[in-house]
Each structure stands twice: as structure tokens, then as C-alpha cells.
Design a protein around this motif. Sequence first.
Motif, PDB file in Angstrom:
ATOM      1  N   THR A  56       0.818  -1.216   0.000  1.00 36.03           N
ATOM      2  CA  THR A  56       0.000   0.000   0.000  1.00 36.03           C
ATOM      3  C   THR A  56       0.846   1.258   0.000  1.00 36.03           C
ATOM      4  O   THR A  56       0.339   2.350   0.202  1.00 36.03           O
ATOM      5  CB  THR A  56      -0.912   0.028   1.236  1.00 36.03           C
ATOM      6  OG1 THR A  56      -0.094  -0.141   2.412  1.00 36.03           O
ATOM      7  CG2 THR A  56      -1.926  -1.091   1.185  1.00 36.03           C
ATOM      8  N   GLY A  57       2.155   1.113  -0.174  1.00 38.21           N
ATOM      9  CA  GLY A  57       2.989   2.309  -0.203  1.00 38.21           C
ATOM     10  C   GLY A  57       4.428   1.959   0.100  1.00 38.21           C
ATOM     11  O   GLY A  57       4.900   0.895  -0.283  1.00 38.21           O
ATOM     12  N   ARG A  92      -6.840  -0.557  -2.042  1.00 35.67           N
ATOM     13  CA  ARG A  92      -5.687   0.146  -1.482  1.00 35.67           C
ATOM     14  C   ARG A  92      -4.369  -0.186  -2.182  1.00 35.67           C
ATOM     15  O   ARG A  92      -3.319   0.301  -1.785  1.00 35.67           O
ATOM     16  CB  ARG A  92      -5.559  -0.190   0.011  1.00 35.67           C
ATOM     17  CG  ARG A  92      -6.694   0.388   0.848  1.00 35.67           C
ATOM     18  CD  ARG A  92      -6.228   0.769   2.232  1.00 35.67           C
ATOM     19  NE  ARG A  92      -5.514  -0.313   2.897  1.00 35.67           N
ATOM     20  CZ  ARG A  92      -4.679  -0.127   3.911  1.00 35.67           C
ATOM     21  NH1 ARG A  92      -4.432   1.089   4.355  1.00 35.67           N
ATOM     22  NH2 ARG A  92      -4.081  -1.148   4.483  1.00 35.67           N
ATOM     23  N   VAL A  94      -1.259  -0.142  -4.342  1.00 40.57           N
ATOM     24  CA  VAL A  94      -0.521   0.943  -4.968  1.00 40.57           C
ATOM     25  C   VAL A  94       0.413   0.359  -6.023  1.00 40.57           C
ATOM     26  O   VAL A  94       1.188  -0.548  -5.748  1.00 40.57           O
ATOM     27  CB  VAL A  94       0.305   1.714  -3.921  1.00 40.57           C
ATOM     28  CG1 VAL A  94       1.214   2.725  -4.601  1.00 40.57           C
ATOM     29  CG2 VAL A  94      -0.623   2.405  -2.929  1.00 40.57           C
TER      30      VAL A  94
END
Length: 528
Positions: A56-57, A92, A94
Motif C-alpha cells: 500500500t505504499g 488500497r 498501490v
Amino acid sequence: MGTAKRWARGGGRRRSTRGQRLRVGAPLPGAGACCSAAVGKYLMVDIKTRFAPSPTGQLHVGSARTALFCHLLARKMGGMLLLRIEDTDRARHVEGAVERIVDDLKWLGIDWDEGAGVGGDKGPYVQSQRLGIYTKHVEKLLDAGLAYYAFETAEQLAGLRQTAEAEKRSFIYRRPDSLPTRGQAEAVKAEGRPAVVRFKTPGEDVAIHDEVYGVVTVPGDQQDDFIIMKADGWPTYHLANVVDDALMGVNFIVRGQEFLGQTWRHKLLRDAFGWPEPRYAHLPLIMDMKGRKLSKRDGDVDILSFRKAGYLPEAMINFIALLGWSPGNDRERFSLEELREAFDIDRLNKTNAKFDRDKLLAFNTAAIAEADEDRLLVAFEDYLSLNETPFPAGDTAMLRRLLQVNKGFRTFADIVSKSGSLFVADDAVEYNGKAVEKVLAKNDGDGWAVLAELRALLGACPWTGEALEKLLGEFCTGRGLGMGKVAQPLRVALTGGTISPAIGETLTLLGKDKTLSRIDRCLALART
RNA sequence: GGCCCCAUCGUCUAGUGGUUAGGACACCGGGUUUUCAUCCCGGCAACAGCGGUUCGAGCCCGCUUGGGGUCACCA
């Protein structure tokens, strides 16, 4: 029996002793225990840990520490580390996050034996590619009457939750008196109404045996019929995580403490499938300096940010290893290799730690001082590839020179702030008002005068370090001036400020032409 | 709020009944140095509180207080 004794320490403090170490070799209920190996004088079941990030990042320091401890545990015990990507939340997800995580782990020096990036025979290792497996397992639970469909909408649940909160009660989903049949569920889904699958929680107290926290018991009345499959057909974390750990043979789970209070779900799920319990080690959390949970939202606490800021991976590793773990003596400087040897799961502690950047900086400074030039060059080049700087990135001879001339730097960014101005165009040099005032203008312009005199001498001087140092030295003795009274005016004229490498280095780095033109430019300033 | 967890210098921590409570970072003071940084020396600084247990508690037990986590169709 043995179990009770093994966990008898309960919530008490655990410290490493011979007796406790033997516990490691005790027969384990662990899954995937295919063989055992003698390590030292202890016989133990091979362990398999896993690091299972959600893409998610960025990989932040908390996740990095979890990965590090998983890695250390596996290496120390001669076990395996598996990397699995948990991306069941497609909203979510990424783009590029998996590559980011893999790249950051590699930069840190953490490697793994199986899973994303390296393969293995238990794959695929990305959950979004395993939907069929989860569906099958949810079906099993449904067929066994251990799970059921529920049709409340997210909004309805939110409403119930709100009501509960207003009444100061905690919201716990109430199982309907009569559960829908599979046919009814199909009909609801056909209508396009949402249908999730919930696990039928027995409602009895569940005790979790944790390597760090001891026995943690969750009362049955606090347990709800949690969702294992969302309305979009994807499994929730709890289901996917448990299924994968079991199928992939993971028998030692190391993760953040935020999961400790939810582990009862995983135990229940394992019981339902008839899978043995793995060993758990929950890690104390890393907080920011205000004592709040360090989160990805906190900004630059991700590994890439530190890398870009000029930190060395060995310093990062050393520092985060000491957040929640200590060797038991006064030693605190460790290389990754040394950590692999020194790490001991019995020495993990329970209290949350605050992330102190000052100490990280000190570790980085020390790591830089200890690293040899070749090592620094590689890291410096990496730093330059991630940042816009005035330096000639391809000129390794010059980069080495910068490394030498800036000895004592704390991060690579220090080299930029100290020497960067020597590589920009002359007219890009900005004069610092305070520096000009203090070094040049003060005392009736003594500094300007020195500069003007120096301009003439420098113009006639051969441009070598030796000759220049000699010239300046003689100038100082001739005028009865300290080197500071001479070097500082030069620094300001040449760089716009009072900070630069030793003056001889500054001059040779800049070159004769630029030195003279910058002095002229600065002198012109005096006349305005 | 319910449940769970935790509690030694400002921070990371050592400490497993008897210690001048140790180390590191930060901070303060001093030194080296042509600037900055590095480096060296010295100093300041903690057992949250209250009850027990014990000849003796930072270490064991309980309570209080404080902090954290969790109560999602996020992981």
C-alpha cells in the motif's frame, strides 16, 4: 502437559537462560516441521518465518524492523524466510509498491529464501493470485457449518456500531437466530445484494501463547463472528493470512503487536481447519517521539526517505535492530552479519520504543566513519542517483576526492551542503548577508582588504595545494594574522558562506579561474 | 467506553532479591581544529505512586495512575 510447562512463564519477564533455550528444541506443534537439525548443542525443529507486507505504499521503519527480525530469526536458527505479498484489498493497492518493498529490503541487505522475487514450490506468493484457494477454504468452512452468509450492508453495520457507541457499549456482531441456507445466499447474491461470509465463533476464551508477551487470553464474550470473505468475493486478511501460512509451511510468525489482540481469530481458524499452531512473537510497536504510533502517514519514516537523505543501510539496520531488542550487555554497534549471530528471540522486549532520529544520525555518523572509501563510494553514488546535486556523478575520481575532503560528514547530504557551491556556476553563488557582514564588512572592511590583497597574490600562484597552503601561510605570518582571518574571507567570497572544506582543498577543488572570478565578483559587491 | 498489553535517565536500553542502578544518544561544560562537521575529556539525568511478601526490593504479588494496542467488508 508439556505445553503447560512450556508456557508456564506466563506474562512474566523472560530472560535468556540455558534452561529456556532448551525450550526452543522442545517438540513443537508447528506446521511444516519436516525435519530437524542440530545447531550447536540444541536440537531444534527447522523454523520458517515470513514477512508479509501489504503493498500500500512505502516500506517504513516499523515494517523494515519486522522484516529484519524475521530475517535474523531465520538466519540464527538455520531456518527459512518467506516473502509474501498480501494484496487482498484491491482498493488500497498501490502500483509499484511490491517493487519498492523488494528494492528497500535489498538495499537494507535483508534477503529471503522463498516467495516474491525468488520463487518456490508453494506459490504463487502474491495473494491476489490465490483467490481460488481462499474460495475453496471458505467453502469448506461453509460446508462444515463453521461459517455462514450474512447480508447486512456496510451502512447497516456502521449504524449499529454508532448506536453501540452512543450507548457506550462495544459493538459485537450478533449472530442471527436462523442462518441462511446456501440457496438463500445464492438468491441474495443474484439480486445484487451484498453477502459476506462470517466465521462462526465458538465464544469460548482463547489463550494465545506468545514468545514475547507470554499467555494472552481473550474472553469469549469479546469475540465476534468476524468476516472471512468480503462482499466482493475477496478474503479478509484473517482468512488469507492463516490459509497461506498453513499452506506455505510457516511455523513461526513474527509481526507487530497490533496483531496480538486479534490472534485469537487466527487460532480459531486454524482449529477449524485442523491445522497446528505456529509459534508467535509479537513485537512492541515503534512510536514517534510524541508517543504516537509511527505510521506510514507520518511522512519520511519510510526507508526510501532515509536512503535519499544520505543514510547508510548498515546504520539503519543497526539502529532499528535495537528498537525492541538488545544483546543484554553494553554493546550496541552491530553489522548485519554480527546481528545474525547475536540475535536471540528471548531478548526481545515488550515495551514500545520511540523512534529517535538523533540517535539514528549518531549511528550513521559512526557507520560512515567506519566504512572504507570503496564502500562509501558505492553508497555515495546511490545517493547521487536519487538526488539532484551539482556534483559530477560519473566522475568517480572526483567523488572519491569529495569523500576525502569532507571527512567527518554525517550524511551524504552534508557533502552537498559543504561542497555543493563549488560546483555551481559562479553567478549561482548567493552571498549570505550575515557571513558577508561578519567576515568581510566588519571592522572597517578588514575582510575586503585581505581579499583584495589575496586576489593579486593568488593570481600569480601556481595552482597546487602545496603552493597555495604555503602562500596563505606566509601571508598570515607576514600580516600577523590567524588563519581564520584569511580563510574565512576567502570562503565567503568563494562559496557565499562560511562553510567549506579546508581552504586549500576548497581552492584546488574550485580551480584557479573560478577562484579569481568569484573573488572579483565578491569584491564588486563591496563597492555597491 | 469494553477487552488486551506495557511501565528504569528526555530517548534507546542493561539489570533475573543485596549494584556508588551501567552503557549509548541528546543536553551542558571544556579541549583539538583555518570554517562546518568529526574527534577527545568531564558533567547533568531514571527505578510512576501506594500497599504487601522478604532480614533485604528496580527486580516477586496486588491496587492506583499513566501510556499503548484493538474493537473495519484495512492489513
